[in-house]
Scaffold this motif. Structure first.
Motif, short mmCIF file in Angstrom:
data_model
loop_
_atom_site.label_atom_id
_atom_site.label_comp_id
_atom_site.label_asym_id
_atom_site.label_seq_id
_atom_site.Cartn_x
_atom_site.Cartn_y
_atom_site.Cartn_z
N UNK A 25 48.94 41.75 88.06
CA UNK A 25 49.35 43.12 88.38
C UNK A 25 50.80 43.09 88.86
N UNK A 26 51.63 43.89 88.22
CA UNK A 26 53.02 44.01 88.71
C UNK A 26 53.22 45.47 89.04
N UNK A 27 53.13 45.80 90.31
CA UNK A 27 53.15 47.19 90.75
C UNK A 27 51.89 47.87 90.22
N UNK A 28 52.12 48.97 89.48
CA UNK A 28 50.94 49.67 88.93
C UNK A 28 50.59 49.14 87.54
N UNK A 29 51.47 48.25 87.02
CA UNK A 29 51.29 47.77 85.66
C UNK A 29 50.43 46.50 85.64
N UNK A 30 49.49 46.42 84.71
CA UNK A 30 48.68 45.22 84.57
C UNK A 30 49.16 44.47 83.33
N UNK A 31 49.58 43.21 83.55
CA UNK A 31 50.11 42.42 82.44
C UNK A 31 49.07 41.39 82.03
N UNK A 32 48.66 41.47 80.81
CA UNK A 32 47.66 40.54 80.30
C UNK A 32 48.36 39.24 79.92
N UNK A 33 47.93 38.14 80.47
CA UNK A 33 48.59 36.85 80.21
C UNK A 33 47.78 36.01 79.21
N UNK A 34 46.49 35.93 79.42
CA UNK A 34 45.63 35.16 78.51
C UNK A 34 44.50 36.07 78.04
N UNK A 35 44.22 35.98 76.70
CA UNK A 35 43.17 36.85 76.16
C UNK A 35 42.14 36.02 75.41
N UNK A 36 40.93 36.05 75.87
CA UNK A 36 39.80 35.40 75.18
C UNK A 36 40.12 33.99 74.72
N UNK A 37 40.56 33.19 75.63
CA UNK A 37 40.93 31.82 75.27
C UNK A 37 39.68 30.95 75.23
N UNK A 38 39.52 30.26 74.14
CA UNK A 38 38.46 29.26 74.01
C UNK A 38 39.15 27.93 73.69
N UNK A 39 38.84 26.93 74.46
CA UNK A 39 39.51 25.64 74.25
C UNK A 39 38.59 24.51 74.68
N UNK A 40 38.47 23.51 73.82
CA UNK A 40 37.69 22.32 74.16
C UNK A 40 38.62 21.12 74.10
N UNK A 41 38.61 20.34 75.16
CA UNK A 41 39.48 19.15 75.20
C UNK A 41 38.60 17.93 75.37
#
Lengths: 230, 387
Positions: A15-31
């Motif tokens: 959240x930056x002030x009233x704005x919501x910034x999406x950083x990661x979306x539906x990440x699937x990862x197997x290591x």
């Protein structure tokens, strides 16, 4: 091959002030265990956020993160701190050594949380410093070491507890070409000789080339796997 | 020593000047606190040491001090018939009737102050074994001679042997100096009881002092005196009587010292708080790193609190070292309970050391708790981004 890290449907926003910034979306990862993974991507793509989530220093908005069979998203803050102490070695871009402690004391620091005796701590710390080739610099303070040496001390600190995974955030970002090469060789050696699982975030294609696998992250979405020739 | 303690110590060492100034603030507060406590302790000890366990002092019932007490001759005679009084080698009672009056004398700095003149008899020295003649001799019976205690001679004008003093319309010659150590007797002038009663036109005594044959007989003596319908007197062990003499003044000093210390400590606590807040601000990234390594919030809280306590404890120890030098000084002040001058030494006791160190630790905790809480509550990711 057993997966040591599994990220399932991870989303993260800020959240930056009233704005919501999406950083990661539906990440699937197997290591898999023993992987040396490089995560590349432009600035602001969410690389460091992804690394922080895997290392248990940040929490996702949704999804599950399973490391060594433990779903770390269910752990309390204290449990997570204890988990980090035993399972994660973190290497920072700017080394993040404690300036008032010597190289030896910096490396010994994570061992304070393990319940080892003073003698055992000393033995482990010296072994870790030997692995990074700095056994002759035990009593030097960070300010008395070069950038490359400081990063090698940071690597010794990251491996001293024999963690399940090592995460490195731009480990060569502050180093000259020669020092960067030394650090990358060291990481590659830890992976190949000691079968350590390493997850590295980098901008630098030459650094990424040292990894076994490269994944690209762009605008919060993880792209397909690319094997390197390493 | 673990690296985390080394970390705290080295951080204190790294910022020498700030640490020194913060520590000095703490040292000053502890110095004030401990020195006032030492003063109260010294006053109390001087008066407690004045009395002897096997001596009984008899005064008028409800009198707070000898100067307020009156004992008629007939009542003194009745008390002297008690069977529990020790005898000297000549078979005489080891008891003395005494008169205590106050006169104003000039101190060496020119200011006037009240001094106790005690009318004594020839057995007074035998009863008070802590009093020893140091120079000259004791006053002769029936003479206008006086002997001065060492503290009073040191602090007041005109008390050299051979010099003359005028009071009660007579000239008195100083014929001796006696030493009673660090007790209230050293702050007195002794004269012959009969001469003093005549000079001050006093028909009654102030007190009667005697030595017990067996110190454990005190309860019998007390009961005999206080239940005798002919007497309106009370008996106290001399040691308890003098302890009571110090109570008001010692309590006042302790309250004064504590009040000053609390006010001063607010300044020192704020100083420590500013220092520790600055430390947290300068070390945000280090805090983030420690948290990444697995240190918990409470570890960070304890680390910063420990650093603040180390600083205040070092200041406290320095303050105690400074105040310990006060033990070499003797001060003289007016005891409000007896309205007379009393000289005594500052006394540092293990209890004062402990209280001062606990006080330092409390100041360290009070100054460090808010910055330490701030440090422990920092968000790890935000802390790591602070470069």
């Amino acid at each position: 091959m057993n997966n040591i890290v599994e990220l399932i449907e991870i989303t993260k926003s800020y959240r930056r002030g009233s704005e919501i910034i999406s950083v990661l979306r539906d990440i699937n990862l197997s290591i898999p265990q023993g992987e040396f993974l490089a995560i590349m991507g432009p600035s602001g793509s969410g690389k460091s956020t992804l690394l922080n989530l895997i290392a248990g220093i940040d929490r996702p908005d949704s999804g599950r993160i399973i490391v060594s069979g433990i779903d770390i998203t269910t752990l309390s803050e204290d449990e997570l701190a204890r988990w980090r102490a035993f399972h994660v070695g973190f290497i920072f871009q700017f080394y993040n050594l404690i300036p008032v402690l010597t190289a030896f004391e910096n490396v010994e620091l994570p061992l304070l949380l393990t319940g080892l005796s003073k003698g055992e701590r000393r033995e482990h710390a010296i072994t870790a410093l030997k692995i990074v080739g700095l056994e002759h610099r035990l009593n030097h303070y960070p300010s008395q070491l070069s950038g490359g040496e400081q990063q090698r001390v940071a690597i010794a600190r990251a491996i001293v507890t024999d963690p399940s995974i090592i995460v490195a955030d731009e480990p060569t970002g502050d180093l000259d070409k020669y020092s960067a090469e030394q650090v990358l060789d060291l990481l590659a050696g830890l992976n190949s000789q000691f079968n350590k699982t390493i997850i590295m975030v980098t901008h630098d294609p030459r650094a990424a080339a040292k990894a076994k696998t490269i994944r690209h992250l762009d605008k919060g979405i993880l792209n397909a796997t690319r094997e390197t020739s390493f | 020593m673990t690296p985390l303690v080394i970390y705290n110590l080295r951080n204190i060492r790294t910022r020498r000047l700030t640490s020194l100034l913060t520590g000095l603030g703490m040292a000053f507060v502890v110095f004030v606190f401990s020195s006032v406590m030492m003063m109260a302790e010294g006053l109390e000890r001087a008066l407690v040491d004045t009395g002897s366990y096997d001596n009984v002092i008899v005064i008028r019932r409800a009198a707070q001090a000898e100067v307020q007490s009156t004992i008629p001759r007939n009542e003194a005679s009745i008390v002297e018939t008690l069977p529990w009084i020790e005898k000297d080698i000549d078979g005489r009672n080891l008891s003395e009737r005494e008169l205590v009056v106050l006169i104003s004398l000039l101190k060496k700095d020119g200011s006037p102050s009240n001094v106790v003149i005690r009318g004594t008899g020839e057995k007074s020295l035998s009863i008070r074994r802590q009093v020893r003649l140091k120079e000259g001799r004791m006053p002769r019976p029936g003479s206008t001679e006086i002997a001065a205690g060492t503290s009073i001679k040191k602090g007041f004008q005109g008390l050299e042997p051979g010099s003359r003093l005028r009071f009660a319309l007579r000239e008195w010659t100083v014929v001796g100096i006696f030493d009673a150590g660090n007790t209230a007797f050293s702050s007195e002038i002794w004269a012959d009881i009969d001469s003093l009663m005549q000079a001050f036109r006093r028909p009654v005594y102030s007190s009667l002092v005697f030595k017990l044959r067996d110190p454990e007989d005190f309860s019998f003596v007390k009961r005999a005196i206080e239940t005798d319908p002919r007497l309106s007197l009370e008996a106290k062990r001399e040691i308890d009587f003098y302890k009571e003499q110090s109570e008001v003044m010692a309590r006042f000093l302790r309250i004064l010292g504590s009040s000053f210390s609390i006010v001063f400590s607010l300044g020192a606590i704020i100083g420590a708080m500013i220092t520790m807040y600055a430390q947290v601000s300068n070390r945000i990234q280090e805090i983030g790193t420690l948290r990444v390594l697995g240190f918990q919030k409470r570890d960070i809280l304890m680390s910063f609190l420990l650093e603040s306590v180390m600083l205040s404890l070092a200041g406290g120890i320095a303050g105690l070292i400074f105040s310990s030098f006060l033990q070499f000084y003797t001060v003289s002040t007016l005891n409000w309970q007896t309205f007379s001058e009393l000289a005594f030494r500052f006394r540092l006791t293990p209890g004062i050391v402990l209280k001062s160190l606990v006080f330092s630790i409390i100041m360290g905790i009070a100054g460090g708790i808010l910055p330490a809480l701030r440090a422990s509550r920092l968000n790890i990711v935000n802390a790591l981004r602070t470069g």
